[in-house]
Scaffold this active site. Sequence first.
Site, PDB file in Angstrom:
ATOM      1  N   HIS A   1      -0.417   0.960   5.532  1.00 17.88           N
ATOM      2  CA  HIS A   1      -1.765   1.105   5.435  1.00 17.88           C
ATOM      3  C   HIS A   1      -2.540  -0.286   5.497  1.00 17.88           C
ATOM      4  O   HIS A   1      -2.024  -1.145   5.169  1.00 17.88           O
ATOM      5  CB  HIS A   1      -2.413   2.043   4.155  1.00 17.88           C
ATOM      6  CG  HIS A   1      -2.418   1.126   3.025  1.00 17.88           C
ATOM      7  ND1 HIS A   1      -3.480   0.564   2.583  1.00 17.88           N
ATOM      8  CD2 HIS A   1      -1.703   1.135   2.010  1.00 17.88           C
ATOM      9  CE1 HIS A   1      -3.174  -0.012   1.361  1.00 17.88           C
ATOM     10  NE2 HIS A   1      -2.080   0.487   0.866  1.00 17.88           N
TER      11      HIS A   1
ATOM     12  N   GLU B   1      -6.085   5.006   3.325  1.00 15.17           N
ATOM     13  CA  GLU B   1      -4.928   5.319   2.343  1.00 15.17           C
ATOM     14  C   GLU B   1      -5.530   5.068   0.840  1.00 15.17           C
ATOM     15  O   GLU B   1      -5.269   5.947   0.010  1.00 15.17           O
ATOM     16  CB  GLU B   1      -3.707   4.539   2.404  1.00 15.17           C
ATOM     17  CG  GLU B   1      -2.624   4.631   1.609  1.00 15.17           C
ATOM     18  CD  GLU B   1      -2.369   4.078   0.081  1.00 15.17           C
ATOM     19  OE1 GLU B   1      -1.331   4.386  -0.338  1.00 15.17           O
ATOM     20  OE2 GLU B   1      -3.322   3.220  -0.066  1.00 15.17           O
ATOM     21  N   GLU B   2      -6.345   4.257   0.846  1.00 13.93           N
ATOM     22  CA  GLU B   2      -6.791   3.961  -0.832  1.00 13.93           C
ATOM     23  C   GLU B   2      -7.911   5.130  -1.026  1.00 13.93           C
ATOM     24  O   GLU B   2      -8.219   5.205  -2.162  1.00 13.93           O
ATOM     25  CB  GLU B   2      -7.467   2.653  -0.867  1.00 13.93           C
ATOM     26  CG  GLU B   2      -6.383   1.337  -0.517  1.00 13.93           C
ATOM     27  CD  GLU B   2      -5.516   1.447  -1.634  1.00 13.93           C
ATOM     28  OE1 GLU B   2      -5.482   1.971  -2.597  1.00 13.93           O
ATOM     29  OE2 GLU B   2      -4.673   0.248  -1.437  1.00 13.93           O
TER      30      GLU B   2
HETATM   31 ZN   LIG Z   1      -1.326   0.157  -1.006  1.00 15.81          ZN
END
Ligand SMILES: [Zn+2]
Length: 514
Positions: free
Chosen positions: A282, A326-327
């Site tokens: 990511h 992603e976060e």
């Molecule tokens: Zn990460």
Amino acid sequence: MRLRRNLVRTATLVTAVTLPLAFTPPASAATADIPDVLANALSSQVKGKNVKKHLDRFQQIADANGGNRAAGTPGYDASLAYVRDKLRRAGYKVSTTDVEFPVSWEEFSPSVLQQVTPEAKTYANPSDFLTVIDSSGGDVTAQIQVVDAVIPPPPAPNTSTAGCEAADFAGFVPGRIALIQRGTCPFVDKATNAKAAGAAGVIFFNEGQPGRTDPFSFDIREWRFGFPIVFASTAVGLDLADTPGTTVRLKVDAKTTVGQTKNLIADSLWGKKGEVVMAGAHLDSVTEGPGINDNGSGSAALLETALKLAYLPTKNKVRFAFWGAEELGLLGSDQYVAGLSQAERDKIRLYLNFDMVASKNDVTFLYDGDDSDAEGAGAGPAGSAEIEKLFEKFYGKRGLGFKGTDFDGRSDYGAFIAAGIPAGGIFTGAEGIKTAEEAAVFGGTADAPYDPCYHAACDSITNINAAALDRNSRAIGYATAFYAYDLSTIPDRDAASLARSAAATKRAPEDAAR
Ligand SMILES: [Zn+2]
């Protein structure tokens, strides 16, 4: 200047990798060793000091853009542009895929729940029921359908499996409102099954044991259901459940503002189209900091691997992914996998994931593909064990330690293993605490976090473990190159994996409410 420098560099590399290409195996060596030889040659090209140059750039980008590289911000876009330009110049076929993420959720007026028939009655907000945070807006009047409820409520808490299985919705009439008891699985799973069954809305109700009867507020962390969702008391749930054919009006007056970001996908020019070796990291940081270890490190190591691998005519197609958001809940990889047809998914023979590979107080964790640690989630799809073994071989041969880490779905491989695609990768630790045992094997400080700056402003260029970065970048190069030449250890999808692929439903987010 740039062109000339590139030419010189290209020439050097070609020389360097021509040696192993022209390598004549000794009489005793089998041709089966050739992928290993090539992978080692590539691995020796992926150097920590070059990976560090990409990290320096990520730090500069964060510095110039408010201190972070989070999805939906200029810092992310600049990171993507940097990686995209490097990969384009190296000859990759580069594209992007759209990723949506929720920016904010607003409720404009209190939600409404009324029984229309057999009895006209209005339930009280908030004492009888509450809006579920992230619910879509909507105003629906429809018949209730009770989904697999345990009535009277079970004596032990957290035992009702109502709505947890798609089979609970067998016989569900599309257009009705699903009435679902709280219980063993996350609310998001129940709502996902309800959506698949064609529900027009969802009323959850508390399970019914002492202390588990009132409504409470929670965030379902999924904004795409498209129907209103509320959470009611046990009393309301039982009231609605007791007469078959009960009709209700359910209204939620809310809206999610959606942001847009992108994944970056780069395909090698070489290799068989039907045999795709995929590796991802990511590219977004959290908003709190520049994200140089999380996950500048995985991104930079993968980028450097791609730049060096560009010169090798690999047998299989290699696809690099730099994930967005992603976060914010693994959104980039989830939406990418969900957007593939089954035929496209089935071409992806395996997926390698690299999320944090240079933690200051590191342990070399390998995703536990075979579940040999028997911890948490089970084994990955068939082939995951073999991927773990390949990494073990890389570290073992160099006298370096390694340790399993549970396939807990905390990074972008989650969508792949959920779709039956074997996966593996390296992880050097986040907020977890290093044990004395680990410190004895890997060095560093016991009773301290693996990454002291996890998700913090101090996850900067000074938060990088240079030795770990070098070592793990080489391992990333090795594994990617090995599979680019040799997929013989990765079995064809077994029945279980194919079933997962066919189902490929959304997974529950981490720490989901239940
Ligand atoms: Zn990460």
